[in-house]
Every structure is written in C-alpha cells, then in structure tokens.
Scaffold this motif. Structure first.
Motif, PDB file in Angstrom:
ATOM      1  N   PRO A 102       0.801  -1.110  -0.025  1.00  0.00           N
ATOM      2  CA  PRO A 102       0.004   0.163   0.030  1.00  0.00           C
ATOM      3  C   PRO A 102       0.923   1.176  -0.047  1.00  0.00           C
ATOM      4  N   ARG A 103       0.446   2.375  -0.391  1.00  0.00           N
ATOM      5  CA  ARG A 103       1.171   3.666  -0.417  1.00  0.00           C
ATOM      6  C   ARG A 103       1.255   4.009   1.006  1.00  0.00           C
ATOM      7  N   GLU A 104       2.498   4.526   1.258  1.00  0.00           N
ATOM      8  CA  GLU A 104       3.009   5.298   2.384  1.00  0.00           C
ATOM      9  C   GLU A 104       1.898   6.565   2.729  1.00  0.00           C
ATOM     10  N   CYS A 105       1.253   6.692   3.976  1.00  0.00           N
ATOM     11  CA  CYS A 105       0.596   7.848   3.967  1.00  0.00           C
ATOM     12  C   CYS A 105       0.284   7.978   5.389  1.00  0.00           C
ATOM     13  N   SER A 106       0.605   9.539   5.448  1.00  0.00           N
ATOM     14  CA  SER A 106       0.041  10.074   7.052  1.00  0.00           C
ATOM     15  C   SER A 106      -1.423   9.830   7.208  1.00  0.00           C
ATOM     16  N   ILE A 107      -2.184   9.892   6.224  1.00  0.00           N
ATOM     17  CA  ILE A 107      -3.621   9.680   6.394  1.00  0.00           C
ATOM     18  C   ILE A 107      -4.032   8.245   6.996  1.00  0.00           C
ATOM     19  N   ALA A 108      -3.445   7.303   6.098  1.00  0.00           N
ATOM     20  CA  ALA A 108      -3.608   5.902   6.844  1.00  0.00           C
ATOM     21  C   ALA A 108      -3.071   5.885   8.140  1.00  0.00           C
ATOM     22  N   THR A 126       4.019  15.426  -3.058  1.00  0.00           N
ATOM     23  CA  THR A 126       5.567  14.987  -3.098  1.00  0.00           C
ATOM     24  C   THR A 126       5.783  14.062  -1.762  1.00  0.00           C
ATOM     25  N   GLY A 127       6.919  13.482  -1.862  1.00  0.00           N
ATOM     26  CA  GLY A 127       7.304  12.631  -0.736  1.00  0.00           C
ATOM     27  C   GLY A 127       7.423  11.009  -1.005  1.00  0.00           C
ATOM     28  N   ARG A 128       7.754  10.442  -0.013  1.00  0.00           N
ATOM     29  CA  ARG A 128       8.222   8.999  -0.291  1.00  0.00           C
ATOM     30  C   ARG A 128       6.820   8.122  -0.492  1.00  0.00           C
ATOM     31  N   GLY A 129       5.447   8.775  -0.372  1.00  0.00           N
ATOM     32  CA  GLY A 129       4.460   7.934  -0.572  1.00  0.00           C
ATOM     33  C   GLY A 129       3.879   8.350  -1.860  1.00  0.00           C
ATOM     34  N   VAL A 130       4.601   9.096  -2.663  1.00  0.00           N
ATOM     35  CA  VAL A 130       3.990   9.196  -4.063  1.00  0.00           C
ATOM     36  C   VAL A 130       4.482   7.923  -4.964  1.00  0.00           C
ATOM     37  N   LEU A 131       3.417   7.492  -5.596  1.00  0.00           N
ATOM     38  CA  LEU A 131       3.748   6.243  -6.701  1.00  0.00           C
ATOM     39  C   LEU A 131       3.971   6.967  -8.022  1.00  0.00           C
ATOM     40  N   ALA A 132       5.016   6.193  -8.740  1.00  0.00           N
ATOM     41  CA  ALA A 132       5.276   6.721  -9.671  1.00  0.00           C
ATOM     42  C   ALA A 132       3.957   6.280 -10.909  1.00  0.00           C
ATOM     43  N   ALA A 133       3.990   7.159 -11.884  1.00  0.00           N
ATOM     44  CA  ALA A 133       2.727   6.877 -12.872  1.00  0.00           C
ATOM     45  C   ALA A 133       2.680   5.378 -13.111  1.00  0.00           C
ATOM     46  N   ASP A 134       3.754   4.597 -13.490  1.00  0.00           N
ATOM     47  CA  ASP A 134       3.569   3.449 -13.805  1.00  0.00           C
ATOM     48  C   ASP A 134       3.059   2.388 -12.923  1.00  0.00           C
ATOM     49  N   VAL A 151      -6.878   6.702  14.962  1.00  0.00           N
ATOM     50  CA  VAL A 151      -8.288   7.458  15.282  1.00  0.00           C
ATOM     51  C   VAL A 151      -9.408   7.380  14.435  1.00  0.00           C
ATOM     52  N   GLY A 152      -9.134   6.402  13.504  1.00  0.00           N
ATOM     53  CA  GLY A 152     -10.064   6.379  12.263  1.00  0.00           C
ATOM     54  C   GLY A 152     -11.229   5.316  12.529  1.00  0.00           C
ATOM     55  N   GLU A 153     -11.581   5.220  13.654  1.00  0.00           N
ATOM     56  CA  GLU A 153     -13.073   4.433  13.838  1.00  0.00           C
ATOM     57  C   GLU A 153     -13.798   5.432  14.578  1.00  0.00           C
ATOM     58  N   ARG A 154     -15.095   5.249  14.584  1.00  0.00           N
ATOM     59  CA  ARG A 154     -16.092   5.993  15.295  1.00  0.00           C
ATOM     60  C   ARG A 154     -15.978   6.213  16.636  1.00  0.00           C
ATOM     61  N   TRP A 155     -15.745   5.384  17.486  1.00  0.00           N
ATOM     62  CA  TRP A 155     -15.685   5.655  18.872  1.00  0.00           C
ATOM     63  C   TRP A 155     -14.627   6.477  19.355  1.00  0.00           C
ATOM     64  N   SER A 156     -13.383   6.231  18.648  1.00  0.00           N
ATOM     65  CA  SER A 156     -12.401   7.225  19.134  1.00  0.00           C
ATOM     66  C   SER A 156     -12.601   8.480  18.931  1.00  0.00           C
ATOM     67  N   LEU A 157     -13.096   8.714  17.719  1.00  0.00           N
ATOM     68  CA  LEU A 157     -13.190  10.153  17.382  1.00  0.00           C
ATOM     69  C   LEU A 157     -14.474  10.771  18.171  1.00  0.00           C
ATOM     70  N   LEU A 158     -15.578   9.973  18.345  1.00  0.00           N
ATOM     71  CA  LEU A 158     -16.510  10.541  19.258  1.00  0.00           C
ATOM     72  C   LEU A 158     -16.011  10.818  20.697  1.00  0.00           C
ATOM     73  N   ALA A 159     -15.235   9.974  21.247  1.00  0.00           N
ATOM     74  CA  ALA A 159     -14.656  10.235  22.496  1.00  0.00           C
ATOM     75  C   ALA A 159     -13.880  11.555  22.676  1.00  0.00           C
ATOM     76  N   VAL A 160     -13.079  11.855  21.407  1.00  0.00           N
ATOM     77  CA  VAL A 160     -12.475  13.060  21.422  1.00  0.00           C
ATOM     78  C   VAL A 160     -13.511  14.059  21.332  1.00  0.00           C
ATOM     79  N   ARG A 161     -14.548  14.223  20.490  1.00  0.00           N
ATOM     80  CA  ARG A 161     -15.278  15.075  20.380  1.00  0.00           C
ATOM     81  C   ARG A 161     -16.083  15.378  21.647  1.00  0.00           C
ATOM     82  N   GLU A 162     -16.245  14.339  22.560  1.00  0.00           N
ATOM     83  CA  GLU A 162     -16.932  14.655  23.893  1.00  0.00           C
ATOM     84  C   GLU A 162     -16.011  15.449  24.810  1.00  0.00           C
ATOM     85  N   ILE A 163     -14.805  15.089  24.767  1.00  0.00           N
ATOM     86  CA  ILE A 163     -13.561  15.744  25.468  1.00  0.00           C
ATOM     87  C   ILE A 163     -13.643  17.106  25.076  1.00  0.00           C
TER      88      ILE A 163
END
Length: 155
Positions: free
Chosen positions: A7-13, A141-149, A19-31
């Motif tokens: 998979p592509r290296e990515c800070s989003i991933a 730009t950066g190491r997570g950018v894949l070449a066009a091929d 924090v990418g599941e519902r309960w973690s983000l909702l806990a942060v919301r409440e705090i």
C-alpha cells in the motif's frame, strides 16, 4: 513487470490507524465539548463500555488523551486532551462542516461559535499564501507518491 501489492505510504493511513474509527473520534468530540468523565462519554456517544475503555487506552498510549484521577475509592479518572488531541479538534470541526453541508443541510444538529462571536465556518487554507486548499489543487510530493507506472496512470 510485476505489480506492487504494497500500500501507499501515507500519513492519512497512519492517522486512521489510530483515530479512524467512530468511537475514538466521538470520545475526542466529547472531551472537546468539556465532557471528561467515562460514564458521561459512554452516555453521550453510545459506546459500549469495553470498547470505550480500549479506545481511551489506545489514545492515551499515543499521547492523544491523558487521565487525571478524581476519586481514589473506587479509582475514577477524567480524560483530557493533550496538545496533539486538541489539534484533532480542527479535523473534527472540518468533518462536522462537511456533514452539515452534505448530510444535514439546512438543519445542522450542532453549531460552534468562534471567539469573534460568529458561527464557525471552518476552512482549510495554505499557511503560506492564505488561499483555500480546495481552490488550488496541490501536487503530492514525498516517499508516498507512486510513479505513474505503479499507480496505473500511464496507458
């Protein structure tokens, strides 16, 4: 040529892994809303207690939240956001705005007031030029950018 299955290296991933599941983000919301006690977070999010315990421990281990004991017998804790956790507030208000526009158009369930007194309408802007990110497509730009091929973009 063999296709890569890595998979592509990515800070989003990486961020979603934490924090990418519902309960973690909702806990942060409440705090962010000023709700710091476990039972109140459970009530306001609908999170099963065992799942919330696991999510809060994970957030604590990554320095997103920290605990403060408010009762010794039985031991009870309040949860607070670290500076990194407070930064997630920017992500949440941006996500909220998207939900207000596309899922709750005309009747958003919650509005935030900015310190200036106006209803908050968050916009992501370039720190350097001040233009909105959406108006000017950016080049990755950066190491997570894949070449066009590798990305299958070349015919």
């Amino acid at each position: 040529m063999a296709k890569s299955t890595a998979p592509r290296e990515c800070s989003i991933a990486d961020a979603l892994e934490l924090v990418g599941e519902r309960w973690s983000l909702l806990a942060v919301r409440e705090i962010l809303h000023g709700v710091h006690r476990f039972d109140q977070i459970v009530r306001n999010t609908g999170t099963p207690r065992d799942i919330l315990t696991t999510r809060l421990r994970k957030l604590e281990s990554f320095g997103i939240v920290w605990r403060k004991q408010y009762s010794e017998r039985p031991p009870r804790y309040e949860y607070h956001l670290s500076p990194a956790g407070m930064e997630l507030g920017d992500v949440l208000v941006t996500l909220m705005r998207w939900g207000d526009r596309h899922l709750n158009a005309g009747d958003p369930p919650v509005r935030w007031r900015h310190a200036c007194g106006e209803v908050l309408e968050p916009v992501v802007v370039c720190e350097h030029c001040g233009d909105t990110v959406r108006n000017n497509v950016h080049s990755p730009t950066g190491r997570g950018v894949l070449a066009a091929d590798d990305a299958g973009l070349r015919k």
